[in-house]
Write a protein that holds these residues in place. Structure first.
Motif, PDB file in Angstrom:
ATOM      1  N   GLU A   1     -35.403  -3.143  76.196  1.00  0.00           N
ATOM      2  CA  GLU A   1     -35.051  -4.315  75.725  1.00  0.00           C
ATOM      3  C   GLU A   1     -33.724  -4.518  76.721  1.00  0.00           C
ATOM      4  OE1 GLU A   1     -33.386  -5.927  71.553  1.00  0.00           O
ATOM      5  OE2 GLU A   1     -33.577  -3.796  71.570  1.00  0.00           O
ATOM      6  N   THR A   2     -33.619  -6.015  76.620  1.00  0.00           N
ATOM      7  CA  THR A   2     -32.562  -6.767  77.240  1.00  0.00           C
ATOM      8  C   THR A   2     -31.764  -7.577  76.562  1.00  0.00           C
ATOM      9  OG1 THR A   2     -33.880  -8.415  78.045  1.00  0.00           O
ATOM     10  CG2 THR A   2     -33.684  -6.661  79.768  1.00  0.00           C
ATOM     11  N   MET A   3     -30.518  -7.390  76.650  1.00  0.00           N
ATOM     12  CA  MET A   3     -29.599  -8.499  75.970  1.00  0.00           C
ATOM     13  C   MET A   3     -28.444  -8.846  76.916  1.00  0.00           C
ATOM     14  SD  MET A   3     -28.626  -6.874  72.033  1.00  0.00           S
ATOM     15  CE  MET A   3     -30.031  -6.888  70.732  1.00  0.00           C
ATOM     16  N   THR A   4     -27.871  -9.743  76.660  1.00  0.00           N
ATOM     17  CA  THR A   4     -26.483 -10.248  77.396  1.00  0.00           C
ATOM     18  C   THR A   4     -25.288  -9.475  77.216  1.00  0.00           C
ATOM     19  OG1 THR A   4     -25.915 -11.723  75.777  1.00  0.00           O
ATOM     20  CG2 THR A   4     -27.489 -12.574  77.678  1.00  0.00           C
TER      21      THR A   4
ATOM     22  N   GLN B   1     -25.369   2.156  65.324  1.00  0.00           N
ATOM     23  CA  GLN B   1     -26.198   1.865  66.151  1.00  0.00           C
ATOM     24  C   GLN B   1     -26.974   0.432  65.956  1.00  0.00           C
ATOM     25  OE1 GLN B   1     -30.054   3.894  66.815  1.00  0.00           O
ATOM     26  NE2 GLN B   1     -29.392   5.366  65.453  1.00  0.00           N
ATOM     27  N   VAL B   2     -27.603  -0.337  66.791  1.00  0.00           N
ATOM     28  CA  VAL B   2     -27.980  -1.974  66.562  1.00  0.00           C
ATOM     29  C   VAL B   2     -29.553  -1.339  66.867  1.00  0.00           C
ATOM     30  CG1 VAL B   2     -26.011  -3.036  66.585  1.00  0.00           C
ATOM     31  CG2 VAL B   2     -27.622  -2.512  68.814  1.00  0.00           C
ATOM     32  N   PHE B   3     -29.968  -0.077  67.085  1.00  0.00           N
ATOM     33  CA  PHE B   3     -31.622   0.086  67.225  1.00  0.00           C
ATOM     34  C   PHE B   3     -31.932  -0.591  68.562  1.00  0.00           C
ATOM     35  CE2 PHE B   3     -30.444   0.979  62.756  1.00  0.00           C
ATOM     36  CZ  PHE B   3     -30.742   2.201  62.752  1.00  0.00           C
TER      37      PHE B   3
ATOM     38  N   MET C   1     -24.072  -7.515  73.866  1.00  0.00           N
ATOM     39  CA  MET C   1     -23.679  -5.965  73.640  1.00  0.00           C
ATOM     40  C   MET C   1     -22.288  -5.918  73.002  1.00  0.00           C
ATOM     41  SD  MET C   1     -26.020  -3.966  74.722  1.00  0.00           S
ATOM     42  CE  MET C   1     -27.673  -3.917  75.961  1.00  0.00           C
ATOM     43  N   LEU C   2     -21.389  -6.851  73.580  1.00  0.00           N
ATOM     44  CA  LEU C   2     -19.947  -6.955  73.051  1.00  0.00           C
ATOM     45  C   LEU C   2     -20.073  -7.179  71.671  1.00  0.00           C
ATOM     46  CD1 LEU C   2     -17.937  -8.601  75.823  1.00  0.00           C
ATOM     47  CD2 LEU C   2     -17.572  -6.441  75.209  1.00  0.00           C
ATOM     48  N   LYS C   3     -20.868  -8.049  70.998  1.00  0.00           N
ATOM     49  CA  LYS C   3     -20.849  -8.194  69.349  1.00  0.00           C
ATOM     50  C   LYS C   3     -21.209  -6.949  68.786  1.00  0.00           C
ATOM     51  CE  LYS C   3     -22.404 -13.025  69.385  1.00  0.00           C
ATOM     52  NZ  LYS C   3     -23.367 -13.872  69.182  1.00  0.00           N
ATOM     53  N   ALA C   4     -22.226  -6.365  69.652  1.00  0.00           N
ATOM     54  CA  ALA C   4     -22.860  -4.912  69.086  1.00  0.00           C
ATOM     55  C   ALA C   4     -21.648  -3.814  69.041  1.00  0.00           C
ATOM     56  CB  ALA C   4     -24.300  -4.318  69.681  1.00  0.00           C
TER      57      ALA C   4
ATOM     58  N   ASP D   1     -21.883 -11.248  62.127  1.00  0.00           N
ATOM     59  CA  ASP D   1     -22.526 -12.054  63.159  1.00  0.00           C
ATOM     60  C   ASP D   1     -24.148 -11.663  63.280  1.00  0.00           C
ATOM     61  OD1 ASP D   1     -23.143 -13.720  65.383  1.00  0.00           O
ATOM     62  OD2 ASP D   1     -21.166 -13.563  66.060  1.00  0.00           O
ATOM     63  N   TYR D   2     -24.797 -12.106  64.014  1.00  0.00           N
ATOM     64  CA  TYR D   2     -25.864 -11.602  64.359  1.00  0.00           C
ATOM     65  C   TYR D   2     -26.736 -11.275  65.645  1.00  0.00           C
ATOM     66  CZ  TYR D   2     -26.773 -13.400  59.593  1.00  0.00           C
ATOM     67  OH  TYR D   2     -26.646 -13.665  58.193  1.00  0.00           O
ATOM     68  N   LEU D   3     -27.544 -10.590  65.801  1.00  0.00           N
ATOM     69  CA  LEU D   3     -28.370 -10.215  67.033  1.00  0.00           C
ATOM     70  C   LEU D   3     -29.604 -10.432  66.757  1.00  0.00           C
ATOM     71  CD1 LEU D   3     -27.091  -6.644  68.195  1.00  0.00           C
ATOM     72  CD2 LEU D   3     -26.356  -8.950  69.068  1.00  0.00           C
ATOM     73  N   ARG D   4     -30.419 -10.892  67.986  1.00  0.00           N
ATOM     74  CA  ARG D   4     -31.695 -11.333  67.937  1.00  0.00           C
ATOM     75  C   ARG D   4     -31.884 -12.531  67.056  1.00  0.00           C
ATOM     76  NH1 ARG D   4     -31.832  -5.746  66.993  1.00  0.00           N
ATOM     77  NH2 ARG D   4     -32.033  -4.483  68.667  1.00  0.00           N
ATOM     78  N   GLU D   5     -31.020 -13.460  66.894  1.00  0.00           N
ATOM     79  CA  GLU D   5     -31.037 -14.400  65.827  1.00  0.00           C
ATOM     80  C   GLU D   5     -32.290 -15.259  65.941  1.00  0.00           C
ATOM     81  OE1 GLU D   5     -27.551 -17.299  63.751  1.00  0.00           O
ATOM     82  OE2 GLU D   5     -27.167 -16.501  65.659  1.00  0.00           O
ATOM     83  N   ASP D   6     -32.946 -15.432  66.994  1.00  0.00           N
ATOM     84  CA  ASP D   6     -34.165 -16.329  66.884  1.00  0.00           C
ATOM     85  C   ASP D   6     -35.345 -15.658  67.168  1.00  0.00           C
ATOM     86  OD1 ASP D   6     -32.175 -18.651  66.964  1.00  0.00           O
ATOM     87  OD2 ASP D   6     -32.083 -18.554  69.098  1.00  0.00           O
ATOM     88  N   THR D   7     -35.394 -14.325  66.542  1.00  0.00           N
ATOM     89  CA  THR D   7     -36.348 -13.680  66.592  1.00  0.00           C
ATOM     90  C   THR D   7     -36.903 -13.153  65.312  1.00  0.00           C
ATOM     91  OG1 THR D   7     -35.487 -11.470  67.112  1.00  0.00           O
ATOM     92  CG2 THR D   7     -35.666 -12.834  68.921  1.00  0.00           C
ATOM     93  N   GLU D   8     -37.978 -12.466  64.998  1.00  0.00           N
ATOM     94  CA  GLU D   8     -38.265 -11.809  63.841  1.00  0.00           C
ATOM     95  C   GLU D   8     -37.399 -10.458  63.489  1.00  0.00           C
ATOM     96  OE1 GLU D   8     -42.508 -10.919  63.982  1.00  0.00           O
ATOM     97  OE2 GLU D   8     -43.223 -13.098  63.711  1.00  0.00           O
TER      98      GLU D   8
END
Length: 389
Positions: free
Chosen positions: A111-114, A104-106, A118-121, A203-210
């Motif tokens: 929470e919303t994601m594009t 999982q990506v927790f 989601m495809l990356k995850a 790759d990364y998720l939530r890249e511009d967040t803490e």
């Protein structure tokens, strides 16, 4: 004297111990199976022709673990192609989706994601929470999405597959086979954009967040085997280590499935062997490109009487490395008495490659546009034109 006897006894015991260990080692080595063969099933095909290159118990019904997500991804990409939604659309995560265990990506409830994220995850991290979130987004509920998965399996002609969830988490009655996984993979690879995801090692998720989250591909062959650019790993205690992989070399794409390997090393070793054998022994020759017009046909009762028939896929000849490809005959088989209306994509025939009266390849031929039924006035004008002519 007692000391000497004691020393002698110790030496005898030592040699006895060594001898016993040596025998045990030799026995375990003899009994040990080749690690690469410790798999339950396998299947290998060439992508364009679907030609079977290797099979081992390929119809055996087994838990597919996260390879299940190949079907989940197929339905996502079909939805994208139909423009039901876009990569930029926002997907909200339910409590149910967020509760998924395993990979999982927790994701957090609410929470919303594009769709892109989601495809990356799903493709890189094999995220169960993202898979369920997308299932609910597309079908309204996980249950309805699973119904769509099973309908698609029937549409593909899969006889040894039944899904209970979009993740591959263990549950009774959720199974597939090496053959069926390869056919699903073949269908998914028709949506070439998927490779833009499955070929990424990280790759990364939530890249511009803490809460920046690093994704690392579960398919290590992406990095270690030249040409591998997908597709999906799987593991549960019941399924053991599974992998549906695809690789290209010299313009030939191979799809291979391994199910039930004992360790990740066994799985990757066997997969590399299967790919090596395929690339060492076979080659492909493209004869006609996709969407190439091969014939103009007459469609009765249509607005357009003369309609182009095109190749649905490239016409490809699969050959053994030693085969020159001579004496291969080509022929088109077009359905007779075609009549409007017809939808774009309707299969109206096949382009066949034959040798010694054996079909080597069979490529569908389709109408690439909607053909509407002509009005009575149009039909009248067409008939008058024939009389004048």
């Amino acid at each position: 004297m007692k000391i000497l006897v004691s020393i002698g006894l110790s030496v005898i015991l030592l040699f006895s111990s060594l001898g016993s260990q040596g025998f045990t080692y030799a026995k375990s080595k003899t009994e040990k199976k080749d690690a690469a063969e410790q798999m339950k099933s396998a299947f290998v095909i060439e992508k364009e022709t679907g030609k079977v290159l290797f099979t081992k118990d390929s119809n055996k019904e087994l838990p597919p673990a996260s390879m299940t997500k190949i079907m989940t991804l197929l339905l996502i990409f079909k939805g994208l192609d139909r423009h039901d939604f876009s990569l930029k659309d926002k997907v909200s995560v339910s409590e149910h989706a967020a509760s998924m265990g395993g990979s999982q990506v927790f994701l957090e409830p609410g929470e919303t994601m594009t769709v892109d994220e989601m495809l990356k995850a799903i493709t890189i991290a094999s995220a169960n929470d993202a898979s369920v979130a997308m299932a609910e987004y597309i079908a309204g509920s996980e249950k309805d999405f699973v119904n769509r998965m099973n309908k698609e399996a029937k549409k593909l002609g899969l006889k040894h597959t039944h899904f209970k969830n979009p993740t591959g988490l263990p549950v009774d009655g959720h199974y597939s086979s090496a053959h069926d996984m390869a056919i699903m993979a073949k269908a998914l690879l028709d949506h070439e954009k998927v490779l833009g995801y499955t070929s990424r090692y990280e790759d990364y998720l939530r890249e511009d967040t803490e809460n920046k989250f690093w994704l690392v591909n579960t398919n290590k062959l992406i990095k270690t085997y030249p040409g591998v650019d997908g597709l999906k790993t799987g593991f549960t205690n019941e399924a053991k280590y599974c992998l549906t992989a695809t690789a290209t070399r010299n313009n030939m794409r191979i799809i291979a499935v391994v199910m039930g390997a004992q360790t990740p090393k066994d799985r990757n070793k066997k997969m590399a062997q299967l790919l090596d054998q395929a690339f060492a022994n076979y080659k492909t020759k493209k004869l006609i490109n996709k969407n190439h017009t091969v014939k103009i046909v007459n469609i009765s009762k249509s607005e357009k009487q003369n309609v182009p028939v095109v190749t649905q896929k490239p016409v490809v000849l699969l050959l053994k490395k030693s085969d020159s490809g001579k004496n291969v005959k080509k022929r088109m088989v077009i359905k007779k008495h075609l009549q409007a209306p017809l939808k774009a994509g309707t299969v109206v025939g096949y382009y066949e490659l034959r040798k010694n009266n054996k079909v080597l390849a069979k490529t569908p031929l389709v109408i690439n546009q909607d053909i509407k039924e002509a009005s009575w006035w149009q039909l009248f004008k067409q008939s008058m034109g024939k009389i004048v002519h």
